[in-house]
Design a protein around this motif. Structure first.
Motif, short mmCIF file in Angstrom:
data_model
loop_
_atom_site.label_atom_id
_atom_site.label_comp_id
_atom_site.label_asym_id
_atom_site.label_seq_id
_atom_site.Cartn_x
_atom_site.Cartn_y
_atom_site.Cartn_z
N VAL A 151 40.22 44.12 42.36
CA VAL A 151 39.32 43.00 42.14
C VAL A 151 39.88 42.07 41.08
O VAL A 151 40.29 42.51 40.00
CB VAL A 151 37.92 43.50 41.73
CG1 VAL A 151 37.00 42.35 41.40
CG2 VAL A 151 37.33 44.37 42.84
N ALA A 152 39.90 40.79 41.42
CA ALA A 152 40.24 39.72 40.47
C ALA A 152 38.99 38.86 40.35
O ALA A 152 38.56 38.26 41.35
CB ALA A 152 41.42 38.91 40.98
N GLY A 153 38.39 38.82 39.19
CA GLY A 153 37.11 38.14 39.05
C GLY A 153 36.09 38.86 39.90
O GLY A 153 35.81 40.03 39.67
N ARG A 154 35.59 38.18 40.94
CA ARG A 154 34.67 38.82 41.91
C ARG A 154 35.28 38.79 43.31
O ARG A 154 34.57 38.82 44.30
CB ARG A 154 33.32 38.13 41.90
CG ARG A 154 32.57 38.38 40.62
CD ARG A 154 31.20 37.80 40.67
NE ARG A 154 30.51 38.09 39.42
CZ ARG A 154 29.28 38.55 39.35
NH1 ARG A 154 28.59 38.76 40.45
NH2 ARG A 154 28.72 38.77 38.20
N LEU A 199 47.28 39.86 38.76
CA LEU A 199 46.04 39.09 38.84
C LEU A 199 44.78 39.96 38.79
O LEU A 199 43.69 39.47 38.49
CB LEU A 199 46.02 38.31 40.16
CG LEU A 199 46.18 36.81 40.07
CD1 LEU A 199 47.57 36.45 39.61
CD2 LEU A 199 45.87 36.17 41.39
N LEU A 200 44.93 41.24 39.10
CA LEU A 200 43.76 42.11 39.22
C LEU A 200 43.16 42.45 37.86
O LEU A 200 43.87 42.73 36.91
CB LEU A 200 44.12 43.40 39.93
CG LEU A 200 44.58 43.30 41.38
CD1 LEU A 200 44.91 44.69 41.92
CD2 LEU A 200 43.54 42.61 42.25
N ASP A 201 41.83 42.46 37.83
CA ASP A 201 41.12 42.96 36.66
C ASP A 201 41.07 44.49 36.70
O ASP A 201 41.10 45.15 35.67
CB ASP A 201 39.70 42.39 36.61
CG ASP A 201 39.71 40.89 36.40
OD1 ASP A 201 40.44 40.41 35.51
OD2 ASP A 201 38.99 40.19 37.13
N TYR A 202 40.96 45.03 37.91
CA TYR A 202 41.01 46.48 38.09
C TYR A 202 41.36 46.79 39.54
O TYR A 202 41.16 45.97 40.44
CB TYR A 202 39.70 47.17 37.69
CG TYR A 202 38.46 46.66 38.39
CD1 TYR A 202 38.01 47.25 39.57
CD2 TYR A 202 37.72 45.62 37.86
CE1 TYR A 202 36.86 46.80 40.20
CE2 TYR A 202 36.57 45.16 38.48
CZ TYR A 202 36.15 45.75 39.65
OH TYR A 202 35.01 45.30 40.27
N GLU A 203 41.93 47.97 39.74
CA GLU A 203 42.32 48.43 41.07
C GLU A 203 41.21 49.30 41.67
O GLU A 203 40.41 49.89 40.94
CB GLU A 203 43.63 49.20 41.02
CG GLU A 203 44.81 48.33 40.67
CD GLU A 203 46.15 49.05 40.73
OE1 GLU A 203 46.29 49.97 41.57
OE2 GLU A 203 47.04 48.70 39.94
#
Length: 156
Positions: free
Chosen positions: A117-120, A85-89
């Motif tokens: 972070v997933a989305g915000r 689900l994460l956009d970045y770690e």
């Protein structure tokens, strides 16, 4: 006010074998940090955690702390479903939590917990123990408001 949620990944607690103790501790800690947080959500590890994380994202939650499912047993799947689900770690958060615990609990280095972070929405995986919950809150306390401010688009 920061909107937060606690998701407990525990097959046994979800089945009613025993009452979870780490989730209420995390919720109380988030309240002390000035967050708005409801009762912890208790689900079995694996896909139910992914669904609970997705629901938190849909609900506009800004911080999710997960508890449990971070170890090396075959049923520990929380980091795996979180990563999807994460956009970045944000590896420094997870590293700091493990380092904070390492001297007292040598096995804390076995935690595969992630932060990212997933989305915000900030997501931090914590071990399922009350000690792991306390250690996570100790590390997050000084950085949580700043992190959320940054995710909201705040200036450095």
């Amino acid at each position: 006010m920061i909107r937060a949620r606690v998701i407990v990944a525990s097959n046994r607690a979800a089945a009613g074998v025993y009452a979870d103790t780490s989730g209420p501790l995390l919720a109380a800690g988030l309240l002390e940090l000035g967050c708005q947080v409801d009762e912890p959500v208790v689900v079995p590890d694996g896909e139910p955690v992914r669904a609970a994380l997705q629901e938190a994202l849909t609900d506009g939650i800004e911080v999710v702390l997960t508890s449990g499912g971070t170890g090396v047993t075959p049923t520990d799947r929380t980091p795996d479903v979180t990563r999807g689900l994460l956009d970045y770690e944000i590896p420094g958060i997870a590293e700091a939590i493990r380092a904070h615990s390492r001297e007292r609990v040598p096995t804390s280095v076995l935690s595969r917990g992630l932060a990212g972070v997933a989305g915000r929405m900030l997501v931090v995986n914590l071990p399922g123990s009350t000690g792991g919950a306390r250690d996570g809150l100790a590390v997050l306390g000084p950085i949580l408001a700043h992190t959320v401010d940054q995710l909201r688009g705040g200036d450095h």
